[in-house]
Design an enzyme around this catalytic site. Sequence first.
Site, short mmCIF file in Angstrom:
data_model
loop_
_atom_site.label_atom_id
_atom_site.label_comp_id
_atom_site.label_asym_id
_atom_site.label_seq_id
_atom_site.Cartn_x
_atom_site.Cartn_y
_atom_site.Cartn_z
N ARG A 37 0.82 -1.21 0.00
CA ARG A 37 0.00 0.00 0.00
C ARG A 37 0.86 1.26 0.00
O ARG A 37 0.37 2.36 0.19
CB ARG A 37 -0.91 0.01 1.24
CG ARG A 37 -1.86 -1.17 1.30
CD ARG A 37 -2.89 -1.14 0.20
NE ARG A 37 -3.77 -2.30 0.24
CZ ARG A 37 -4.70 -2.56 -0.65
NH1 ARG A 37 -4.86 -1.77 -1.69
NH2 ARG A 37 -5.45 -3.64 -0.56
N HIS A 67 5.09 -9.63 -6.56
CA HIS A 67 3.87 -8.89 -6.89
C HIS A 67 4.12 -7.40 -6.69
O HIS A 67 4.59 -6.98 -5.64
CB HIS A 67 2.71 -9.35 -5.99
CG HIS A 67 1.35 -9.06 -6.55
ND1 HIS A 67 0.95 -7.78 -6.92
CD2 HIS A 67 0.29 -9.87 -6.81
CE1 HIS A 67 -0.30 -7.84 -7.36
NE2 HIS A 67 -0.72 -9.09 -7.31
N TYR A 70 -0.32 -2.89 -5.04
CA TYR A 70 -1.67 -2.69 -5.58
C TYR A 70 -1.90 -1.24 -5.99
O TYR A 70 -2.71 -0.95 -6.88
CB TYR A 70 -2.72 -3.05 -4.54
CG TYR A 70 -2.79 -4.50 -4.17
CD1 TYR A 70 -2.78 -5.49 -5.15
CD2 TYR A 70 -2.92 -4.89 -2.84
CE1 TYR A 70 -2.87 -6.84 -4.80
CE2 TYR A 70 -3.02 -6.23 -2.48
CZ TYR A 70 -2.99 -7.19 -3.46
OH TYR A 70 -3.08 -8.52 -3.12
N HIS A 107 -1.03 -5.67 -11.68
CA HIS A 107 -2.37 -5.38 -12.19
C HIS A 107 -2.23 -4.37 -13.32
O HIS A 107 -1.59 -3.34 -13.14
CB HIS A 107 -3.24 -4.81 -11.07
CG HIS A 107 -3.54 -5.80 -9.99
ND1 HIS A 107 -4.33 -5.48 -8.90
CD2 HIS A 107 -3.17 -7.09 -9.81
CE1 HIS A 107 -4.43 -6.53 -8.10
NE2 HIS A 107 -3.73 -7.52 -8.63
N GLU A 142 -1.91 -9.67 -14.81
CA GLU A 142 -2.89 -10.46 -14.07
C GLU A 142 -4.28 -10.28 -14.66
O GLU A 142 -4.69 -9.18 -15.02
CB GLU A 142 -2.90 -10.05 -12.59
CG GLU A 142 -3.84 -10.89 -11.75
CD GLU A 142 -3.66 -10.67 -10.26
OE1 GLU A 142 -4.59 -11.01 -9.50
OE2 GLU A 142 -2.60 -10.16 -9.84
N ASP A 176 -5.99 -15.46 -12.37
CA ASP A 176 -6.56 -15.48 -11.03
C ASP A 176 -7.95 -16.10 -11.11
O ASP A 176 -8.83 -15.59 -11.79
CB ASP A 176 -6.64 -14.05 -10.47
CG ASP A 176 -7.07 -14.01 -9.03
OD1 ASP A 176 -8.20 -14.46 -8.74
OD2 ASP A 176 -6.31 -13.51 -8.18
N HIS A 179 -10.80 -13.80 -10.02
CA HIS A 179 -11.00 -12.70 -10.96
C HIS A 179 -11.69 -13.15 -12.24
O HIS A 179 -12.62 -12.50 -12.71
CB HIS A 179 -9.66 -12.06 -11.31
CG HIS A 179 -9.01 -11.37 -10.15
ND1 HIS A 179 -7.77 -10.78 -10.25
CD2 HIS A 179 -9.42 -11.15 -8.88
CE1 HIS A 179 -7.44 -10.25 -9.08
NE2 HIS A 179 -8.43 -10.47 -8.24
N HIS A 211 -3.21 -17.87 -9.72
CA HIS A 211 -3.64 -17.49 -8.37
C HIS A 211 -4.85 -18.34 -8.02
O HIS A 211 -5.89 -18.21 -8.67
CB HIS A 211 -4.01 -16.01 -8.30
CG HIS A 211 -2.83 -15.10 -8.21
ND1 HIS A 211 -2.92 -13.75 -8.50
CD2 HIS A 211 -1.54 -15.32 -7.85
CE1 HIS A 211 -1.73 -13.19 -8.33
NE2 HIS A 211 -0.89 -14.13 -7.94
N ASP A 224 -14.13 -8.34 -6.58
CA ASP A 224 -12.78 -8.87 -6.37
C ASP A 224 -12.61 -9.14 -4.87
O ASP A 224 -11.90 -8.42 -4.18
CB ASP A 224 -11.73 -7.86 -6.86
CG ASP A 224 -10.30 -8.36 -6.66
OD1 ASP A 224 -10.13 -9.51 -6.21
OD2 ASP A 224 -9.36 -7.60 -6.94
N HIS A 226 -11.68 -12.34 -2.50
CA HIS A 226 -11.22 -13.71 -2.43
C HIS A 226 -11.83 -14.43 -1.22
O HIS A 226 -12.07 -13.83 -0.18
CB HIS A 226 -9.70 -13.75 -2.33
CG HIS A 226 -9.00 -13.13 -3.50
ND1 HIS A 226 -7.62 -13.11 -3.61
CD2 HIS A 226 -9.46 -12.51 -4.61
CE1 HIS A 226 -7.28 -12.51 -4.74
NE2 HIS A 226 -8.39 -12.13 -5.36
N GLU A 256 -3.94 -16.82 -2.51
CA GLU A 256 -4.10 -15.46 -1.99
C GLU A 256 -5.40 -15.38 -1.18
O GLU A 256 -6.10 -14.38 -1.18
CB GLU A 256 -4.18 -14.45 -3.12
CG GLU A 256 -2.94 -14.31 -3.95
CD GLU A 256 -3.10 -13.26 -5.02
OE1 GLU A 256 -2.18 -12.46 -5.22
OE2 GLU A 256 -4.17 -13.23 -5.69
#
Length: 276
Positions: A37, A67, A70, A107, A142, A176, A179, A211, A224, A226, A256
């Site tokens: 973040r 990764h 985000y 992403h 992704e 994913d 997703h 994923h 989105d 999970h 994830e």
Amino acid sequence: MFYIGCHLSASKGFTHMAKEAVSIGANTFQFFTRNPRGFAAKEIDAEDVKTFLQYAQENNFGKILAHAPYTLNPSSADEKVRELALRIMHDDMQRMECVPGNLYNFHPGSHVGQGADKGIELTANLLNTILTPQQTTTVLLETMSGKGSEIGRNFEELKEIMDRTELSEKVGVCLDTCHVYDAGYDIVNDFDGVLDEFDRIIGLEKLCAIHMNDSKNPYESHKDRHEKIGEGYIGLETMRKIINNPRVKNLPFLLETPNELDGYASEIKLLKDSRE
């Protein structure tokens, strides 16, 4: 070989992540290159990398997956936001070469009102700036759920990005499961059909990682969120079919799901026991 892992904290270095992975029955793992973040990155320790590479070889690890944060948006309408994404991902490319031959996932971004075609153009522009012929890292786009103004909501948009990328041989896809199900690909009733469509549009040779996530939301919800394996709308039976499908069974599978380490250990055991 069945390569299964989960998302781990990179705060203590590569060797710690590898040993943590082995402790829960994993033989690969995913990690954030920096604060997911924010943008602070831990300095890479050369001795830690050396120890990790030896340990990974001894324990038959598959490719690991880094990764990007985000918060990066390479297709933003704001030039400063795009410049930040460029700077962070350029730095990540250099850092990833410390552990050569692995994977880096991000992403594709949100076009925030500019339209998908413009967002695709901007993301491809970023890739054309950061990719080099010498790099050993494969950068993965992704698959996204299609919420808001996300790009990468379907295979066609991912293909457009790759077609506009000059060094497209350095680019692949991370699928994913949450997703794509939320985006409208029916992996529950026709996973092979989804793979057929992927192969027709992009090419299965470009699918580099999966994923593994169940979904809190129903099919084609464009959300989105999970869910733990077997506790969502996708379900355990579908997960079993995916990990045993001969077209993808040798790819690295990364969890994830909303879990702590013990929960990941249980899911890894569950999936290992489901392997045919």
